[in-house]
Each structure stands twice: as structure tokens, then as C-alpha cells.
Design a protein around this motif. Structure first.
Motif, PDB file in Angstrom:
ATOM      1  N   VAL A 106       0.846  -1.201   0.000  1.00 32.87           N
ATOM      2  CA  VAL A 106       0.000   0.000   0.000  1.00 32.87           C
ATOM      3  C   VAL A 106       0.880   1.248   0.000  1.00 32.87           C
ATOM      4  CG1 VAL A 106      -1.709   1.321   1.300  1.00 32.87           C
ATOM      5  CG2 VAL A 106      -1.970  -1.158   1.087  1.00 32.87           C
ATOM      6  N   ASP A 107       1.973   1.205   0.743  1.00 40.95           N
ATOM      7  CA  ASP A 107       2.911   2.338   0.776  1.00 40.95           C
ATOM      8  C   ASP A 107       3.530   2.591  -0.604  1.00 40.95           C
ATOM      9  OD1 ASP A 107       2.476   2.790   3.456  1.00 40.95           O
ATOM     10  OD2 ASP A 107       4.289   1.761   4.130  1.00 40.95           O
ATOM     11  N   GLN A 108       3.607   1.538  -1.417  1.00 38.47           N
ATOM     12  CA  GLN A 108       4.155   1.693  -2.770  1.00 38.47           C
ATOM     13  C   GLN A 108       3.081   2.130  -3.777  1.00 38.47           C
ATOM     14  OE1 GLN A 108       7.495   1.357  -2.497  1.00 38.47           O
ATOM     15  NE2 GLN A 108       6.834   0.792  -0.418  1.00 38.47           N
ATOM     16  N   GLY A 109       1.874   2.362  -3.289  1.00 39.89           N
ATOM     17  CA  GLY A 109       0.802   2.821  -4.154  1.00 39.89           C
ATOM     18  C   GLY A 109      -0.115   1.727  -4.660  1.00 39.89           C
ATOM     19  N   ILE A 110       0.079   0.482  -4.209  1.00 42.51           N
ATOM     20  CA  ILE A 110      -0.793  -0.619  -4.637  1.00 42.51           C
ATOM     21  C   ILE A 110      -2.118  -0.524  -3.880  1.00 42.51           C
ATOM     22  CG2 ILE A 110      -1.074  -3.115  -4.765  1.00 42.51           C
ATOM     23  CD1 ILE A 110       1.077  -2.046  -6.645  1.00 42.51           C
ATOM     24  N   ASP A 111      -3.209  -0.508  -4.633  1.00 43.60           N
ATOM     25  CA  ASP A 111      -4.528  -0.437  -3.995  1.00 43.60           C
ATOM     26  C   ASP A 111      -5.478  -1.515  -4.519  1.00 43.60           C
ATOM     27  OD1 ASP A 111      -5.125   0.491  -6.520  1.00 43.60           O
ATOM     28  OD2 ASP A 111      -5.847   2.461  -5.869  1.00 43.60           O
ATOM     29  N   GLN A 112      -4.912  -2.544  -5.184  1.00 43.73           N
ATOM     30  CA  GLN A 112      -5.728  -3.683  -5.613  1.00 43.73           C
ATOM     31  C   GLN A 112      -4.881  -4.956  -5.520  1.00 43.73           C
ATOM     32  OE1 GLN A 112      -7.174  -2.928  -9.593  1.00 43.73           O
ATOM     33  NE2 GLN A 112      -5.165  -2.370 -10.380  1.00 43.73           N
ATOM     34  N   PHE A 113      -5.519  -5.996  -4.973  1.00 41.24           N
ATOM     35  CA  PHE A 113      -4.812  -7.225  -4.625  1.00 41.24           C
ATOM     36  C   PHE A 113      -5.593  -8.442  -5.088  1.00 41.24           C
ATOM     37  CE2 PHE A 113      -3.747  -3.944  -1.615  1.00 41.24           C
ATOM     38  CZ  PHE A 113      -2.396  -4.120  -1.322  1.00 41.24           C
ATOM     39  N   ILE A 114      -4.865  -9.448  -5.575  1.00 47.02           N
ATOM     40  CA  ILE A 114      -5.435 -10.769  -5.828  1.00 47.02           C
ATOM     41  C   ILE A 114      -4.726 -11.728  -4.882  1.00 47.02           C
ATOM     42  CG2 ILE A 114      -5.872 -12.600  -7.495  1.00 47.02           C
ATOM     43  CD1 ILE A 114      -5.637 -10.558  -9.728  1.00 47.02           C
ATOM     44  N   ASP A 115      -5.472 -12.258  -3.904  1.00 45.39           N
ATOM     45  CA  ASP A 115      -4.923 -13.124  -2.865  1.00 45.39           C
ATOM     46  C   ASP A 115      -5.267 -14.565  -3.243  1.00 45.39           C
ATOM     47  OD1 ASP A 115      -4.190 -14.447  -0.560  1.00 45.39           O
ATOM     48  OD2 ASP A 115      -5.078 -12.972   0.803  1.00 45.39           O
ATOM     49  N   LEU A 116      -4.308 -15.263  -3.834  1.00 41.97           N
ATOM     50  CA  LEU A 116      -4.519 -16.603  -4.392  1.00 41.97           C
ATOM     51  C   LEU A 116      -4.259 -17.680  -3.340  1.00 41.97           C
ATOM     52  CD1 LEU A 116      -2.619 -15.693  -7.631  1.00 41.97           C
ATOM     53  CD2 LEU A 116      -5.029 -16.381  -7.611  1.00 41.97           C
ATOM     54  N   GLY A 117      -5.234 -18.589  -3.188  1.00 40.68           N
ATOM     55  CA  GLY A 117      -5.107 -19.599  -2.143  1.00 40.68           C
ATOM     56  C   GLY A 117      -5.188 -18.981  -0.774  1.00 40.68           C
TER      57      GLY A 117
END
Length: 264
Positions: A66-77
Motif C-alpha cells: 500500500v505504501d508503494q501505491g498498490i490499492d488492488q490485490f489478488i490473494d490466491l489460495g
């Protein structure tokens, strides 16, 4: 709980998601899962601590992303919902964060839907991560994830449940090929780090049918082509810790390694 849902659950053998729930002291598991964990405890008494280390690095890594600007995640398994899930960590740091959980265990869908019923930025998809085409084309994935913007792709404690002949590296590459430059890959994985880990691998394979404890070099190879974030692929407690870590790590502290890398 519908009859259809009940019939989809196999209580004759342990489930990856439910066994993880056991070691996280959850309540969504069965006797067969608890017996499996009891066998693992015989060779790795710290296995409950290992689960805690895995959950803790998830929190640290998601906050970092999030600190790097990521605001979307795909959490696999992703496993069964518990405390400090990906969406809770991410949305606490950025309320606009979007998270898609993917797991093939029907209990994950049922409990996940209940947990996320009032969270329109989060979804649970019942699918097998070994089929990237199906997952990337899923309606909920396409609704929440904008593949023109960087994505955090998470494979936390799951790749070791893929056998070598299932091409885990090719599966990782398929997901990373679908996301743009600036995306991140986050992996944690059982490591062939001691005789105890090799004994644990035998137990996993005998009782669960999966559980490949790969070497540090094999785990690091999943990040080939990407820019590893410091400190690289290390035992979980050593990845950007919030507090001091002992110089000498225990067997449990070395049982899983993890890392994060950026797609250039």
C-alpha cells in the motif's frame, strides 16, 4: 448452510484451508484436520508459531505494498477468513483498496461471503489457482481489478501445495504476465531448511498429499525476471520486521521463507 454446500465438503481427509485454520486457532475445521495438525506437531512443535509468522508477514507486506501505491490485490489460495485478512490490512491503510480472494475450498466461499457481505470492494472467488485463465476472466475479478494499473499478486503459503509437475513457476508467470509494470509479487513458502523440515515434508505428503518444501534457491527462482525488494527471500521473521529478531533462528522461524518483488 445448504445441503449442496455440505455435500461439497470432504471431511474424510484434511483440507489445506481448514488445516491452516487449525494452526491459526480458528473454529472452521474438522477432526480430520486437527488430527493432521497433531501429526505435524510431532515433527515441528512450533507449527502454530509458523502460522503466526505467516500471518504477520502478510500484514507487513500488504502495508508495504500500500505504501508503494498498490490499492488492488489478488490473494490466491487465501484460506479461510481469520483475523487481519488482506482486505482489513489494506483498507485500514487505504479505504479504497480492492481485494479478491481466491480459494478452491467451498468453506472459504461460504464464510467469506458472510464476512464480506457489506464490503463492495472485496470478493471471494471459488476457483483453483492452477487455472489462471479462469480466474483472470472471472466476473468478480474483472469487476474489482483494473489490469491497466499495478496489482499486488499474493501467493501466501500456497505454492508449496503445488507439485513440481503442476508447473508452479509457469502458473506464477501467467498471473504476472496479466498485470502491468509496477505490479508486485508476494510469496511465502515452506523451505527445505533443516532435517525437521524434511521430516515435516514427508508428513505433509503422506497425510495431505501436498507440501513440497523447496530450497531457498528454488523459492527465489519464482521471482526471476522481477526486482526483489530488500532484504530478498528470507525466513519470515526477517522480512522487514517490526521488532528485533534473534540472531539465531529456531527451526520454526526458518520453516518458511518469503519475499516481495516488483515487475519492472
Amino acid at each position: 448452510m445448504s445441503d449442496e454446500w455440505n455435500s461439497a465438503i470432504d471431511t474424510s481427509r484434511p483440507s489445506i484451508a481448514r488445516a491452516y485454520d487449525v494452526v491459526l486457532n480458528g473454529k472452521d475445521n474438522f477432526e480430520v484436520d486437527r488430527r493432521f495438525v497433531a501429526e505435524i506437531v510431532k515433527v515441528v512443535p512450533e507449527i502454530y508459531d509458523v502460522a503466526a509468522y505467516n500471518r504477520q508477514i502478510l500484514g507487513r507486506a500488504v502495508r508495504f505494498l500500500v505504501d508503494q501505491g498498490i490499492d488492488q490485490f489478488i490473494d490466491l489460495g487465501s484460506g479461510l477468513p481469520t483475523v487481519e485478512n488482506t482486505h482489513q490490512v489494506a483498507q485500514r491503510a487505504n479505504p479504497d483498496s480492492r481485494v479478491v480472494y481466491v480459494d478452491n475450498d467451498p468453506m472459504v466461499l461460504a464464510h467469506g461471503r458472510a464476512l464480506l457481505a457489506e464490503n463492495d470492494r472485496t470478493a471471494v472467488v471459488t476457483s483453483d489457482l492452477r487455472d489462471p485463465t479462469a480466474i483472470l476472466g472471472d466476473a468478480d475479478v474483472k469487476r474489482l481489478i483494473d489490469f491497466d494499473r499495478p496489482v499486488g499478486v499474493m501467493l501466501v503459503g500456497i505454492l508449496h501445495h503445488l507439485h513440481d509437475d503442476e508447473d508452479p513457476r509457469g502458473i506464477v508467470e501467467a498471473y504476472m504476465a496479466a498485470v502491468p509494470s509496477g505490479s508486485y509479487l508476494f510469496i511465502t513458502h515452506f523451505c527445505d531448511s533443516s532435517q525437521d523440515s524434511r521430516d515435516a515434508e514427508k508428513k505433509f505428503l503422506a497425510l495431505l498429499g501436498t507440501g513440497r518444501f523447496r530450497t531457498v534457491a528454488e523459492i527465489t527462482a519464482f521471482f526471476d525476471g522481477f526486482e526483489l525488494v530488500e532484504p530478498g527471500v528470507v525466513p519470515l521473521p526477517q522480512w522487514r520486521p517490526d521488532e528485533a529478531v534473534p540472531a539465531e533462528l529456531t527451526v520454526g522461524q526458518r520453516l518458511m521463507y518469503g519475499g516481495v518483488a516488483r515487475k519492472p
